[in-house]
Design an enzyme around this catalytic site. Sequence first.
Site, PDB file in Angstrom:
ATOM      1  N   SER A 199       0.886  -1.169  -0.015  1.00  0.00           N
ATOM      2  CA  SER A 199      -0.036   0.024  -0.087  1.00  0.00           C
ATOM      3  C   SER A 199       0.915   1.071  -0.087  1.00  0.00           C
ATOM      4  O   SER A 199       2.040   1.062   0.354  1.00  0.00           O
ATOM      5  CB  SER A 199      -0.995  -0.009   1.297  1.00  0.00           C
ATOM      6  N   TYR A 212      -1.980  -0.705  10.862  1.00  0.00           N
ATOM      7  CA  TYR A 212      -2.134  -0.915   9.525  1.00  0.00           C
ATOM      8  C   TYR A 212      -0.760  -0.462   8.605  1.00  0.00           C
ATOM      9  O   TYR A 212      -0.030  -1.124   7.861  1.00  0.00           O
ATOM     10  CB  TYR A 212      -3.194  -0.304   8.807  1.00  0.00           C
TER      11      TYR A 212
END
EC number: 1.1.1.300
Length: 343
Positions: A199, A212
Amino acid sequence: MNILLEFFVVTFRVLWAFVLAAAKWLVRPKEKSVAGQVCLITGAGSGLGRLFALEFARRRALLVLWDINTQSNEETAGMVRHIYREMAEEAAAAVPGVAGDGEKDVLPHCNLQVYTYTCDVGKRENVYLTAERVRKEVGEVSVLVNNAGVVSGHHLLECPDELIERTMMVNCHAHFWTTKAFLPKMLEMNHGHIVTVASSLGLFSTAGVEDYCASKFGAVGFHESLSHELKAAEKDGIKTTLVCPYLVDTGMFRGCRIRKEIEPFLPPLKPEYCVKQAMRAILTDQPMICTPRLMYMVTFMKSILPFEAVVCMYRFLGADKCMYPFIAQRKQATNNNEAKNGI
């Protein structure tokens, strides 16, 4: 070799690498074939994993789908089989006198199959046991797509320890287990491709999603170190691709918002676009793909600017608190579920 001479050689190679990279921008490299190769995708039951499965199916790869959700994984497999049938029917129509009737005739004709396995990649033993089943029932994996991911959706001090551990296990540690399971045969054959779906939050961070971001930074670090190890071992037949997309509209971060005046210029990515860009990178052996390209610039600026300057930019873009609406929605949904269940 004299160190000065070696320095000039290295300088030339670095400049040549820039030339080759620029050439790839001007002339699109030819995509390699993955037809007949075993491609394993984790988190294939939905989102990007499902779209990756469909794209590899269109390129005639033999697919192995892993997901913790058996039903959604089987739904993806059904879509893949539909693509296989369509391709087989087209091939049969192109050859006079050859016809298929139903799945039993069509799939063997084109020698394409899809295998599904229910696997929790956050559990090491589950990964190793399922990997052994794949080797026995399907064969050795040539393309490994580490795609599975989760998000807790809680501020750090409100996030249960179990959810933090779960995020790290699925988003980061699972990459170690799957790679350890399938890399040995790749090394033996000097052939394979490992894809890490990370990501943009593995390259730069934001507030409210510490677990995350940490897990994605870990995945990026793992991928880069692995790539260097393969180069050091001179295993040039094993390729690696790091996929770092901006916010993708899969519902995973529903509610996330940047500044409303900026959002039209930097909207969430369509999943189909994200996967097509990633597939192009994978099939041309591109080491890394950031989508959109602006993410390269953001990462570069984060590396050279003072921290306070980065904070100013975040605040201007509305990126400093972009996850807060998402977290609030998740909290509200949790409260509603608890009230509904009488907790």
